[in-house]
Design an enzyme around this catalytic site. Structure first.
Site, PDB file in Angstrom:
ATOM      1  N   HIS A  67       5.649  -1.683   4.799  1.00 25.98           N
ATOM      2  CA  HIS A  67       4.241  -1.767   4.417  1.00 25.98           C
ATOM      3  C   HIS A  67       4.118  -2.694   3.214  1.00 25.98           C
ATOM      4  O   HIS A  67       4.892  -2.584   2.256  1.00 25.98           O
ATOM      5  CB  HIS A  67       3.682  -0.387   4.072  1.00 25.98           C
TER       6      HIS A  67
ATOM      7  N   HIS B 288       8.240   1.643   5.956  1.00 24.09           N
ATOM      8  CA  HIS B 288       7.071   2.445   6.314  1.00 24.09           C
ATOM      9  C   HIS B 288       7.130   3.022   7.720  1.00 24.09           C
ATOM     10  O   HIS B 288       6.845   4.202   7.919  1.00 24.09           O
ATOM     11  CB  HIS B 288       5.821   1.573   6.176  1.00 24.09           C
TER      12      HIS B 288
ATOM     13  N   ARG C 130       4.078  -3.161  14.518  1.00 26.35           N
ATOM     14  CA  ARG C 130       2.985  -2.242  14.867  1.00 26.35           C
ATOM     15  C   ARG C 130       1.653  -2.706  14.305  1.00 26.35           C
ATOM     16  O   ARG C 130       1.539  -3.069  13.139  1.00 26.35           O
ATOM     17  CB  ARG C 130       3.310  -0.844  14.334  1.00 26.35           C
TER      18      ARG C 130
END
Length: 529
Positions: free
Chosen positions: A230, A340, A375
Site C-alpha cells: 500500500h 498490504h 489488486r
C-alpha cells in the site's frame, strides 16, 4: 492424550470470507469456525476505504470488470473477475438485509472513488471503518444460527491428510492443549501474510497460516510473487505502519516530495489515483534521495481539500493522527509503502476448490487469479464476500465419510525453538530488504540462502508463536522462489534487473509444486488484453 471432535464443515478464519461461508453452510450442516484471537480480529476488521461494488446497473458492472482487468496488468483471470463484479451486487444486498450500516446521504448510499476506478462505486461505513462494520454485521448474523459454532483463541496448526484428501485439522487452544477436528470439508479463510515483512499494515494475526498449511499438505500455490504494498502507510518513528486509506486520495489528497513538489505526473497520467503498484514505487523513488537509501520524507497533503469535513469523513484516521500530534486537514502527513495484500495464495477454481480433495479456500488466502498482478482498490472485501459464498455452495459435495480424528497423531518438535522473537525480526527485516517492493537477483538469492540455513518450517512446537514462525518461513520461501522465477516486472512484482513486462514468456500465472515453479495460462483463456 489428544482429544477429538468433529463437524460437517471446518472453517479456519472468521473474517469476511469465513463468516459468509459459514452462514451459507449452516443451511446444510454443522459448521465450526475457528480463529486465533478474539472474534472480529482479522484483516477484514482493518479494511478502511470500503467495498467496491457496481450497484448502478449493467454499464457499471461492465466498467468494474474492465477496471479490475486493467489494474491487474495483463494477468487477471477474466472469468473470475466477471464472477466478482456480476455477483457482487447481490452479495452486498445481502449485507444490507443483514443490517450492515453503510454510510448514506439523504437516504441514498454514499459512493466514493479510489485509485484506478473509472467512476464512484466504493461503499463505506462509519467513514473509514467499513471492514469493521461488515464484520460486525456478519458476526451478529452468524451468532444467530444454531448450526454455527464460533471458537476463538484457537490456532490451527496442521491439516490432516489421508489418502490424498484433507479430512480435518490439528488445533491448539489458548493453553497449548492439542485437539483434532475431523470434517467433511475444510475451508481456509485465514487471510493474508503481511507479517512476513517488517513494514506492514496487517495485524499481528496475518502470518500466512492457511497458505503454509496447504503447502505442507501438498496443495498447489499460485502467484506468490505478487505482494501489494500500500502506498500510504503513516511513517512516524516508533509508530506501527498505520494505514492511510486510498480514499484520502479519492477525496483529492496530493502526494508531495521533500521539496514540496507534486510528483505523480512524472509516473502516471492518473496522478495520485494511479494503480497502487505505480504509486508505491513512485513514493519509494522520491524518498531515495540523491545517494539512495530511504532517507527523504514523502507526504500526503489534504490542506487544499474543501467542501468536505475530513474529520467526519475519516473519523478513525483523524483520531489516530491526533493521538500523534497531526491534524488531517492542516498538516503534511509523512507516508511510505507497507506490505498490504497478497494477490497469490492457495490455487483454487471459481468455487473454492483446491488441488486437494476436501480442501477449499476463499478470500486473501486463496488465488483465483481475480486480482492478477495488482489488486484494484477495495476489491478485497468483495472478493471475500463473493467467493466465500461460492465456496459454501460447493463444499457440501465433499465426501461425507470421515475417519476418527482420535486416530490421527500430530507431530510436533519436542522442544520449542529458542529466541522466536529474534528469529521473526530477522526474517521480516531480511524479506523487506531482499524481497520487498524493489527486487533483484542478488537480493532474492541472498534471501533464499538465508532461508535455507534455517529450519523453522519443519521445527515447530505446540505453541502459537512457534507455529506462526514456521508458517511465515514457508510463505517467505514461496515468495522468494516465485519472484526469482518471474524474470520480468509486472504489477506489484518489480525486478530492477528485469524492469520491463515480458508477455512472451510471463503472461501466465506462476504455480508452485514441491518448490518447483511453473508458469501456466488461465483455464479461462487468454490473460493478456
Amino acid at each position: 492424550m489428544v482429544s477429538a471432535t468433529e463437524a460437517d464443515f471446518l472453517i479456519v478464519g472468521a473474517g469476511i470470507a469465513g463468516l459468509r461461508a459459514a452462514i451459507g453452510l449452516a443451511e446444510v450442516g454443522r459448521v465450526l469456525v475457528v480463529t486465533k484471537e478474539v472474534l472480529g480480529e482479522s484483516n477484514t476488521h482493518y479494511a478502511q476505504g470500503g467495498i467496491a461494488v457496481a450497484m448502478s446497473g449493467e454499464e457499471d458492472v461492465a466498467l468494474h470488470l474492465e477496471d479490475t482487468v486493467n489494474a491487474g496488468d495483463g494477468l487477471v483471470n477474466r472469468e473470475a473477475a466477471r464472477v466478482l463484479v456480476e455477483e457482487g451486487p447481490l452479495r452486498v444486498e445481502e449485507l444490507l438485509a443483514w443490517g450492515t450500516g453503510f454510510d448514506r446521504e439523504n437516504g441514498r448510499l454514499m459512493l466514493t472513488r479510489e485509485g484506478a476506478h473509472s467512476r464512484n462505486r466504493i461503499l463505506h461505513a462509519n467513514g473509514d471503518a467499513t471492514g469493521a462494520e461488515i464484520g460486525r454485521a456478519l458476526l451478529a448474523h452468524a451468532r444467530g444460527h444454531h448450526n454455527i459454532t464460533l471458537l476463538d483463541w484457537t490456532t490451527t496448526a496442521e491439516l490432516i491428510v489421508e489418502e490424498g484428501a484433507v479430512t480435518g485439522a490439528v488445533l491448539l487452544d489458548a493453553d497449548g492443549r492439542i485437539f483434532t477436528v475431523s470434517a467433511g470439508a475444510v475451508l481456509l479463510a485465514s487471510g493474508g501474510a503481511g507479517q512476513v515483512y517488517s513494514d506492514t499494515t496487517n495485524p499481528a494475526v496475518a502470518t500466512g497460516d492457511g497458505i503454509a498449511m496447504a503447502w505442507r499438505a501438498g496443495a498447489e500455490i499460485s502467484d506468490m510473487e505478487f505482494y501489494q504494498f500500500h502506498p500510504t502507510a503513516l511513517s512516524l518513528p516508533g509508530v506501527g505502519r498505520f494505514l492511510l486509506s486510498e480514499a484520502l486520495r479519492g477525496e483529492g489528497a496530493y502526494l508531495r516530495n521533500a521539496r514540496g513538489e507534486r510528483f505523480m505526473e512524472r509516473y502516471h497520467p492518473l496522478l495520485e489515483l494511479a494503480p497502487r503498484d505505480v504509486v508505491a514505487r513512485a513514493i519509494t523513488r522520491e524518498g531515495m534521495g540523491e545517494h539512495g537509501g530511504d532517507q527523504l520524507p514523502v507526504y500526503l497533503d489534504l490542506r487544499h481539500v474543501t467542501g468536505i469535513d475530513l474529520v467526519k469523513r475519516f473519523p478513525g484516521i483523524s483520531k489516530f493522527l491526533a493521538q500523534h500530534g497531526l491534524n488531517i486537514a492542516t498538516d503534511l502527513l509523512p507516508v511510505r509503502p507497507a506490505a498490504h495484500y497478497l494477490m497469490g495464495g492457495v490455487k483454487t477454481d471459481l468455487d473454492g476448490r483446491t488441488s486437494l480433495a476436501g480442501l477449499y479456500a476463499a478470500g486473501e488466502v486463496a488465488c483465483t487469479g481475480v486480482h492478477g498482478a495488482n489488486r484494484l482498490a477495495s476489491n478485497s472485501l468483495l472478493e471475500g464476500l463473493v467467493f466465500g459464498a461460492r465456496a459454501a455452495q460447493s463444499m457440501p459435495e465433499a465426501k461425507k465419510t470421515r475417519p476418527s480424528a482420535a486416530e490421527f497423531k500430530p507431530h510436533f518438535a519436542a522442544q520449542p525453538l529458542p529466541d522466536i522473537a529474534a528469529r521473526l525480526k530477522h526474517l521480516q527485516e531480511n524479506m523487506w530488504r531482499d524481497a520487498g517492493l524493489l527486487r533483484d537477483i542478488s537480493g532474492l538469492r541472498n534471501e533464499r540462502r538465508d532461508l535455507g540455513r534455517s529450519g523453522e518450517q519443519t521445527l515447530f512446537a505446540p505453541q502459537r508463536d512457534s507455529v506462526e514462525l514456521a508458517n511465515l518461513h514457508v510463505v517467505a520461501e514461496l515468495i522468494v522462489r516465485s519472484a526469482l522465477a518471474r524474470e520480468e516486472s509486472r504489477g506489484a512484482h518489480f525486478r530492477n534487473d528485469f524492469p520491463q513486462r515480458d508477455d512472451e514468456h510471463f503472461a501466465k500465472h506462476s504455480v508452485m509444486r514441491e518448490l518447483a515453479v511453473s508458469f501456466e495460462a488461465s483455464e479461462q483463456g487468454s490473460l493478456v488484453r
